[in-house]
Design an enzyme around this catalytic site. Structure first.
Site, PDB file in Angstrom:
ATOM      1  N   GLU A 131     -16.612 -21.789  22.072  1.00  0.00           N
ATOM      2  CA  GLU A 131     -15.409 -22.519  22.591  1.00  0.00           C
ATOM      3  C   GLU A 131     -16.083 -23.305  23.750  1.00  0.00           C
ATOM      4  OE1 GLU A 131     -11.756 -20.408  23.290  1.00  0.00           O
ATOM      5  OE2 GLU A 131     -11.680 -19.718  20.958  1.00  0.00           O
ATOM      6  N   GLY A 133     -15.046 -23.588  27.007  1.00  0.00           N
ATOM      7  CA  GLY A 133     -14.994 -22.620  27.972  1.00  0.00           C
ATOM      8  C   GLY A 133     -15.537 -21.309  27.995  1.00  0.00           C
ATOM      9  N   HIS A 349     -52.068 -32.842  22.084  1.00  0.00           N
ATOM     10  CA  HIS A 349     -52.017 -34.162  21.437  1.00  0.00           C
ATOM     11  C   HIS A 349     -52.225 -35.221  22.661  1.00  0.00           C
ATOM     12  CE1 HIS A 349     -50.693 -31.957  17.983  1.00  0.00           C
ATOM     13  NE2 HIS A 349     -50.627 -33.410  17.283  1.00  0.00           N
ATOM     14  N   GLY A 350     -52.113 -34.876  23.866  1.00  0.00           N
ATOM     15  CA  GLY A 350     -52.219 -35.891  24.959  1.00  0.00           C
ATOM     16  C   GLY A 350     -51.025 -36.792  24.779  1.00  0.00           C
ATOM     17  N   GLU A 374     -27.370 -18.312  19.352  1.00  0.00           N
ATOM     18  CA  GLU A 374     -27.368 -16.843  19.003  1.00  0.00           C
ATOM     19  C   GLU A 374     -27.594 -15.931  20.071  1.00  0.00           C
ATOM     20  OE1 GLU A 374     -25.940 -16.233  16.344  1.00  0.00           O
ATOM     21  OE2 GLU A 374     -26.550 -17.673  14.902  1.00  0.00           O
ATOM     22  N   GLU A 378     -31.329 -15.172  28.619  1.00  0.00           N
ATOM     23  CA  GLU A 378     -30.703 -14.345  29.681  1.00  0.00           C
ATOM     24  C   GLU A 378     -30.079 -13.186  29.017  1.00  0.00           C
ATOM     25  OE1 GLU A 378     -30.544 -17.563  29.704  1.00  0.00           O
ATOM     26  OE2 GLU A 378     -31.954 -18.136  31.404  1.00  0.00           O
TER      27      GLU A 378
END
Ligand SMILES: Cc1cc2nc3c(=O)[nH]c(=O)nc-3n(C[C@H](O)[C@H](O)[C@H](O)COP(=O)(O)OP(=O)(O)OC[C@H]3O[C@@H](n4cnc5c(N)ncnc54)[C@H](O)[C@@H]3O)c2cc1C
Length: 395
Positions: A131, A133, A349-350, A374, A378
Site C-alpha cells: 500500500e 503507506g 562496455h565502457g 518480494e 534488508e
C-alpha cells in the site's frame, strides 16, 4: 556455461521445458526485447506465445488443464525467460503465486472456478499486498474488507500492483479485523474478480500506470477500492489466515525473483564476455587486460554461486519443506550478485554501456528492482538472521 556439476539431475521433461523456453526466447524475445522495453510496450505477441507454450499453466495440476510441474521447473523456465527479458517473468510471477495459493488453500469449488482458465492464461492474476503507506511492514496495511451477509465490501488503496490492469483476478491482502492483536490475526486473502484492461470496474479504479526506471512492458499500478463487493465465497481459507498464506506464497515469489536475477545476470555476463573479446584497446582485445579478466572472473563466480543457491531454494520448496531461510538467502544473494554483475557488465562496455543501443543499459535499469520486490535485501537479512538464531539457539 556448460559442463557444470548440477545439484540435481533434471528429468527429461524438465530438460525439455528448459530447451523449449530457451529456443522461444532466442527466436521470439531477444530480437525485440530492447525495442519493446524502450517503448514501454506490453509484449502482446510474446505473451500469446507464452500461452501457446503452456507457461501460464506450468504448475497448474493436470486435472485442471495444466502441466502439473514443480517449482524447480518453473524456476528454470524463469531463468530462461529473464535471460531474454525480465518483464516476462514478472508477467508470470504474480499469476504463479496465485496458482500456488489456490492449489494449497483453495476449496474444490474455487479451484474448479479459476484454475482451468488460469492454466491457459486466458485469466491472469495479480497479487496485491503493498500500500502507499505499507510495504515491508505488511501488518500495517489499511485496506479493509467488511463482511455484509454473503459479501465483503472492500475499501482502501493498494500500491505497486504488477499486472494490476490486465489481471482478471487479484489476490488481495486486506484486514477483516483491524483491531486484532497481533495485527496479522486480522488479515485475510480475498480473490477479487475484475474486468481485465478496464480502468474502472464496480468500485475499483486503476489510475494510470506508475512510471518506472526499468521493468517496462509489464504494468505496475495502484488499485483504489471504494466499496467494491466481493462474494464471501472468494475468501481463501478462513478469516485471519491471510498473513500466514501470503508469507508462504512469498517464499515461492522469492524463488521467482532469484530466478530472474540468475537469468538477468546470465545475460549480462554473456554480453560482457562477448564484448570484452571484440573491443580493442591499447592494441589488443580488452579481455586480454588483467583488470577486465578480474571482472569476468568475479562475474562468472558470483553467477555460478547464485545459480546453485537458486536451485537449492527451489528444490527445498518443491519438496514442500519450510524454506524461508533458503528462499531468503537465495533472494538476498542472487539479487545482490545480479546487481554487481550487471554493474560490472556495464563497466566492461565502457561508454557504450551507457548507450541505449546496447542491451546492457536495459539490464542495468532492470536489476535494482530485484533488490526490492518480494521483500528488500534488508528484510531478507532480518528473515535470515531470525532463522539462524532459531537454528543455533543456545540451550
Ligand atoms: C516495480 C515494483 C513492482 C512491485 N510489484 C508488487 C506487487 O505486484 N504486489 C505487491 O504487493 N507489491 C509489489 N511491489 C512492492 C514491493 O514489494 C515493496 O516496494 C517492497 O516490499 C518494499 O516496500 P516499500 O517500497 O514500502 O519500502 P519500505 O518498506 O518503506 O522500506 C524503505 C526502506 O526501509 C528499509 N526497511 C524497512 N523496514 C526495515 C527494517 N525493519 N529494518 C531495516 N530496514 C528496513 C527497506 O529495506 C527499504 O530500504 C512492487 C514494487 C516495485 C518497485
Amino acid at each position: 556455461m556448460s559442463g557444470r556439476v548440477e545439484l540435481v539431475e533434471l528429468s527429461d521433461e524438465q530438460r525439455e521445458v528448459v530447451a523449449t523456453v530457451r529456443d522461444f526466447v532466442e527466436r521470439e524475445v531477444i530480437p525485440v526485447a530492447d525495442e519493446l522495453e524502450h517503448a514501454d510496450e506490453f509484449p502482446e505477441k510474446i505473451v500469446e506465445g507464452m500461452k501457446e507454450l503452456g507457461l501460464f499453466g506450468l504448475t497448474v495440476p493436470e486435472e485442471y488443464g495444466g502441466a502439473g510441474l514443480d517449482l524447480l521447473t518453473y524456476a528454470l523456465a524463469g531463468v530462461e525467460l529473464s535471460r531474454g527479458w525480465m518483464s516476462l517473468s514478472g508477467i508470470l510471477n504474480t499469476h504463479f503465486m496465485a496458482v500456488y495459493l489456490l492449489k494449497k488453500y483453495g476449496t474444490d469449488e474455487q479451484k474448479q472456478k479459476w484454475l482451468p482458465q488460469m492454466a491457459t492464461g486466458e485469466l491472469r492474476a495479480a497479487l496485491s499486498m503493498s500500500e502507499p503507506g505499507a510495504g515491508s511492514d505488511v501488518q500495517s496495511i489499511q485496506c479493509r474488507a467488511v463482511r455484509d451477509s454473503d459479501e465483503y465490501v472492500v475499501t482502501g488503496t493498494k500500491m505497486w500492483v504488477t499486472n494490476g490492469l490486465r489481471a482478471g483476478l487479484v489476490v488481495l491482502l486486506c484486514k477483516t479485523d483491524p483491531e486484532a492483536d497481533p495485527p496479522y490475526r486480522g488479515m485475510s486473502l480475498l480473490f477479487v474478480e475484475k474486468e481485465p484492461g478496464a480502468n474502472k470496474f464496480e468500485g475499483i479504479t486503476i489510475p494510470p500506470n506508475i512510471e518506472k526506471m526499468g521493468y517496462h512492458g509489464v504494468e505496475t499500478t495502484e488499485l483504489v477500492f471504494e466499496g467494491h463487493h466481493v462474494p464471501a465465497g472468494n475468501l481463501l481459507g478462513s478469516e485471519g489466515d491471510g498473513f500466514r498464506q501470503v508469507m508462504d506464497g512469498i517464499e515461492v515469489g522469492r524463488v521467482n525473483v532469484s530466478a530472474r536475477a540468475v537469468g538477468l545476470a546470465t545475460r549480462a555476463f554473456e554480453e560482457a564476455i562477448r564484448y570484452a573479446q571484440e573491443r580493442q584497446a591499447f592494441g589488443k582485445p580488452i579481455a586480454q587486460h588483467q583488470m577486465i579478466q578480474e571482472k569476468l572472473a568475479d562475474m562468472g563466480t558470483k553467477l555460478e554461486a547464485a545459480r546453485l543457491m537458486l536451485l537449492n531454494a527451489a528444490m527445498k520448496k518443491s519438496a514442500g519443506e519450510r524454506s524461508d531461510l533458503e528462499a531468503g538467502m537465495a533472494k538476498y544473494f542472487t539479487t545482490e550478485a545480479c546487481h554487481q554483475i550487471v554493474t560490472d557488465a556495464l563497466r566492461v562496455h565502457g561508454g557504450y554501456g551507457y548507450s541505449a543501443e546496447y542491451t546492457v543499459e536495459r539490464l542495468y535499469r532492470d536489476a535494482p528492482f530485484l533488490l526490492i520486490g518480494e521483500g528488500t535485501s534488508e528484510i531478507q537479512k532480518i528473515v535470515i538472521a531470525r532463522q539462524l538464531l532459531e537454528r543455533y539457539k543456545l540451550q
